[in-house]
Scaffold this active site. Structure first.
Site, PDB file in Angstrom:
ATOM      1  N   VAL A 122       2.810   5.030   0.705  1.00 59.85           N
ATOM      2  CA  VAL A 122       2.271   5.529  -0.559  1.00 59.85           C
ATOM      3  C   VAL A 122       2.549   7.030  -0.711  1.00 59.85           C
ATOM      4  O   VAL A 122       3.123   7.470  -1.707  1.00 59.85           O
ATOM      5  CB  VAL A 122       0.753   5.240  -0.659  1.00 59.85           C
ATOM      6  CG1 VAL A 122       0.117   6.002  -1.803  1.00 59.85           C
ATOM      7  CG2 VAL A 122       0.545   3.749  -0.849  1.00 59.85           C
ATOM      8  N   ASN A 135      -3.795   6.072   6.171  1.00 58.97           N
ATOM      9  CA  ASN A 135      -4.038   4.640   6.288  1.00 58.97           C
ATOM     10  C   ASN A 135      -5.530   4.349   6.424  1.00 58.97           C
ATOM     11  O   ASN A 135      -6.280   5.135   7.017  1.00 58.97           O
ATOM     12  CB  ASN A 135      -3.246   4.041   7.457  1.00 58.97           C
ATOM     13  CG  ASN A 135      -3.167   4.962   8.654  1.00 58.97           C
ATOM     14  OD1 ASN A 135      -3.181   6.181   8.507  1.00 58.97           O
ATOM     15  ND2 ASN A 135      -3.100   4.403   9.835  1.00 58.97           N
ATOM     16  N   THR A 159      -8.011  -2.310   8.558  1.00 58.04           N
ATOM     17  CA  THR A 159      -9.227  -3.046   8.913  1.00 58.04           C
ATOM     18  C   THR A 159      -9.694  -2.570  10.285  1.00 58.04           C
ATOM     19  O   THR A 159      -8.888  -2.381  11.206  1.00 58.04           O
ATOM     20  CB  THR A 159      -8.912  -4.560   8.951  1.00 58.04           C
ATOM     21  OG1 THR A 159      -8.359  -4.935   7.689  1.00 58.04           O
ATOM     22  CG2 THR A 159     -10.173  -5.377   9.215  1.00 58.04           C
ATOM     23  N   SER A 198      -5.706   7.029  -0.972  1.00 60.77           N
ATOM     24  CA  SER A 198      -5.896   5.829  -0.149  1.00 60.77           C
ATOM     25  C   SER A 198      -6.839   4.868  -0.857  1.00 60.77           C
ATOM     26  O   SER A 198      -7.652   5.289  -1.685  1.00 60.77           O
ATOM     27  CB  SER A 198      -6.534   6.199   1.194  1.00 60.77           C
ATOM     28  OG  SER A 198      -5.730   7.081   1.910  1.00 60.77           O
ATOM     29  N   LYS A 219      -9.752  -0.546  -7.684  1.00 55.49           N
ATOM     30  CA  LYS A 219      -8.595  -0.770  -6.822  1.00 55.49           C
ATOM     31  C   LYS A 219      -8.794  -2.031  -5.982  1.00 55.49           C
ATOM     32  O   LYS A 219      -7.935  -2.899  -5.891  1.00 55.49           O
ATOM     33  CB  LYS A 219      -8.370   0.457  -5.931  1.00 55.49           C
ATOM     34  CG  LYS A 219      -7.264   0.305  -4.917  1.00 55.49           C
ATOM     35  CD  LYS A 219      -5.908   0.088  -5.558  1.00 55.49           C
ATOM     36  CE  LYS A 219      -4.962  -0.566  -4.612  1.00 55.49           C
ATOM     37  NZ  LYS A 219      -3.656  -0.861  -5.154  1.00 55.49           N
ATOM     38  N   ALA A 235      -7.898  -7.911  -5.203  1.00 54.81           N
ATOM     39  CA  ALA A 235      -8.562  -9.201  -4.993  1.00 54.81           C
ATOM     40  C   ALA A 235      -8.121 -10.208  -6.065  1.00 54.81           C
ATOM     41  O   ALA A 235      -7.837 -11.362  -5.769  1.00 54.81           O
ATOM     42  CB  ALA A 235     -10.077  -9.016  -5.012  1.00 54.81           C
ATOM     43  N   LEU A 263      -5.311 -10.187  -7.818  1.00 48.69           N
ATOM     44  CA  LEU A 263      -3.902 -10.568  -7.635  1.00 48.69           C
ATOM     45  C   LEU A 263      -3.777 -11.589  -6.507  1.00 48.69           C
ATOM     46  O   LEU A 263      -3.110 -12.616  -6.642  1.00 48.69           O
ATOM     47  CB  LEU A 263      -3.059  -9.321  -7.329  1.00 48.69           C
ATOM     48  CG  LEU A 263      -2.861  -8.362  -8.510  1.00 48.69           C
ATOM     49  CD1 LEU A 263      -2.275  -7.034  -8.032  1.00 48.69           C
ATOM     50  CD2 LEU A 263      -1.954  -8.993  -9.559  1.00 48.69           C
ATOM     51  N   CYS A 314      -1.999  -4.658   2.139  1.00 53.82           N
ATOM     52  CA  CYS A 314      -3.144  -4.421   1.250  1.00 53.82           C
ATOM     53  C   CYS A 314      -4.046  -5.617   0.997  1.00 53.82           C
ATOM     54  O   CYS A 314      -5.264  -5.500   1.142  1.00 53.82           O
ATOM     55  CB  CYS A 314      -2.636  -3.887  -0.081  1.00 53.82           C
ATOM     56  SG  CYS A 314      -1.895  -2.269   0.073  1.00 53.82           S
ATOM     57  N   LYS A 317       7.901  -9.171   1.924  1.00 55.97           N
ATOM     58  CA  LYS A 317       8.522  -9.516   0.644  1.00 55.97           C
ATOM     59  C   LYS A 317       9.892  -8.876   0.617  1.00 55.97           C
ATOM     60  O   LYS A 317      10.232  -8.095   1.517  1.00 55.97           O
ATOM     61  CB  LYS A 317       7.660  -9.050  -0.542  1.00 55.97           C
ATOM     62  CG  LYS A 317       7.493  -7.535  -0.618  1.00 55.97           C
ATOM     63  CD  LYS A 317       6.543  -7.111  -1.722  1.00 55.97           C
ATOM     64  CE  LYS A 317       7.211  -7.113  -3.068  1.00 55.97           C
ATOM     65  NZ  LYS A 317       6.431  -6.315  -4.065  1.00 55.97           N
TER      66      LYS A 317
END
Ligand code: NAD
Ligand code: UDX
Length: 463
Positions: free
Chosen positions: A14, A92, A95, A132, A221, A226, A228, A277, A340
């Protein structure tokens, strides 16, 4: 307030692209991107601009134009903080892997460290921007740290979450659907919001610059990601039902997507969403809901993750079952490892989970990906599973051409939707494989009829 110096803490997926575009569009503003990772900064400064650490279409051109003019990459975090009137925090927020909230909450240690460093260095007023993705109300904690450990200077905190998608980052940054800026609704807060609006307004129409309060911006955000991800899990849930009923998931997606209320995007059934993400942000949302005692809200969003895990697992289970219930000692070719196309990022890629399942079944995996390096693939596997690292290296081989990946394989699994896969000489691939030759298309990108005509047993999601 006229901004002359911007600092961005965090030179990742980012921070790097976002600041490169700001620098390109605002040649009169000095933009310094800092990071504690010296290798990453060295790569951003590599003389050959093709060696920058992040692969994104168009990014090297933007960097080539601005780097050395008004775009700088540095490890001198303190100097950049000191000089800047505006500081983006783009570190970053993975989790948490320990303690309270382990496996769910966002780990905010890098955010807190950045805030403390800003507080200790700053000798003049600054606008601090959360770039972030953060839990709602993080700005409160940042403000608390800044106000209580600083040198008595004033800080305004804005939330300006980033909506770029990897693989299309430059395009998204140049032409975003919207830019969201959350600020305090005070005179000082509004001035800070305006300073940031003025920057984006250099290339983005003002009606796409949305301003809200800080909490709405932070929560939007997580909500966007969520929603998508939920669409993908929804179509993936239907894909399994399609397989049982001879409905075709692409046809179902087209049929529902032409309803203007539903819309056609993000309805591509797949082996499961990956990326740094979606999973992280939904887990964080679940954790936040739980912390407020909203168990039904938490359970609702958890299903998106459960479905995604299921989709990856059933893809690898299908490979094993179709190959006569054993893949032990069989060569399986993987086309694609990135989460992807058009990126070298592999974080949470479905390929890692599918490989892990197949290594448990003692398969021999050979991977070809146009952009991902072998060290990254091994690091991904080692991180996911605590099995002996030597086993990962024995059971997974990386090659740099697709035809040798597929030679003598019993099956091919398509894990990333790289366009080049469609253009391969599939007859040549078939001729080199063990028979029967299977293709498991986790991205539904190949031509079923053509492959079946050649002789492949072709399986794709939702058909
Ligand atoms: P990243 O891991 O690629 O980059 C973060 C960088 O911050 C790393 O290079 C790290 O070394 C650096 N860093 C950490 N602590 C630091 C410190 N104290 N001082 C200096 N540097 C420090 O992460 P990313 O993908 O760029 O994501 C950054 C944030 O943006 C996350 O919150 C993420 O959720 C969010 N986000 C990511 C994407 C995406 O597509 N990757 C999109 C939108 C939002
Ligand atoms: C996402 C959001 O799109 C972006 O707005 C946010 O800023 C960061 O997270 P990213 O993860 O980079 O971006 O890529 P995205 O295009 O959203 O794809 C995420 C995953 O979903 C990929 O694995 C992709 O293959 C998968 N996907 C996407 C599907 O399986 N089906 C789809 O229809 C769309």
């Amino acid at each position: 307030m006229k901004i002359k110096n911007i600092c961005c803490i965090g030179a990742g997926y980012v921070g790097g692209p976002t600041m490169a575009v700001i620098a390109q569009k605002c040649p009169d503003i000095k933009v310094t991107v800092v990071d504690i990772n010296t290798d990453r900064i060295a790569a951003w400064n590599d003389e050959n601009v093709e060696n920058i650490p992040i692969y994104e279409p168009g990014l090297s051109d933007v960097v080539a134009e601005a780097r050395g003019r008004n775009l700088f990459f540095s490890t001198n975090v303190e100097k950049a903080i000191d000089e800047a009137e505006m500081i983006f925090i783009s570190v970053n927020t993975p989790t948490k892997t320990y303690g309270i909230g382990k496996g769910m909450a966002a780990d905010l240690k890098y955010i807190e460290l950045s805030a403390r460093q800003i507080a200790s260095v700053a000798k003049s007023d600054k606008i601090i921007i959360e770039k972030s993705t953060l839990p709602v109300r993080t700005a409160e904690a940042i403000k608390n740290i800044l106000d209580n450990s600083g040198n008595g200077v004033n800080f305004q905190i804005l939330s300006n979450p980033e909506f770029l998608a990897e693989g299309t980052a430059v395009e998204n940054l140049l032409n975003p659907d919207r830019v969201l800026i959350g600020g305090e609704q005070t005179e000082e807060g509004e001035k800070a919001v305006q300073a940031l609006v003025n920057i984006y307004a250099r290339w983005i129409p003002e009606d796409r610059l949305l301003t809200t309060n800080v909490w709405s911006s932070e929560l939007s955000k997580l909500t966007a990601n969520a929603f998508l991800a939920q669409r993908i899990s929804s179509i993936n849930a239907m894909s399994e039902l399609c397989e049982m009923t001879e409905a075709d998931v692409d046809e179902v997606a087209r049929a529902i997507g032409s309803d203007s209320r539903i819309g056609p995007k993000f309805l591509k059934a797949s082996v499961g969403f990956g990326g740094s993400c979606f999973q992280k942000d939904i887990l964080n949302l679940i954790y936040i809901a739980q912390s407020y005692g909203l168990q039904e809200v938490a359970d609702y969003w958890e299903q998106v993750i459960i479905m995604n895990n299921h989709q990856r697992n059933r893809f690898s289970r299908n490979i094993v079952q179709t190959l006569f219930n054993t893949v032990s000692g069989k060569k399986i070719a993987f086309l694609g490892w990135a989460f992807k196309k058009e990126t070298n990022d592999t974080r949470e890629s479905a390929a890692i989970y599918v490989a892990d399942n197949l290594i448990d079944e003692q398969a021999d995996i050979v991977v070809y990906d146009p952009k991902v390096k072998s060290e990254q693939m091994y690091a991904d596997l080692d991180y996911l599973n605590s099995r002996d690292e030597n086993i990962n290296r024995e059971k997974l081989t990386v090659v740099n051409d697709p035809y040798s990946a597929c030679k003598d394989a019993h099956a091919i699994a398509i894990l990333t939707e790289w366009d080049e896969f469609k253009d391969y000489d599939w007859q040549r691939i078939y001729d080199g494989m063990m028979k029967p030759a299977f293709v498991f298309d986790g991205r539904n990108i190949l031509d079923k009829e053509k492959l079946e005509e050649i002789g492949f047993d072709y399986y794709c999601i939702g058909k």
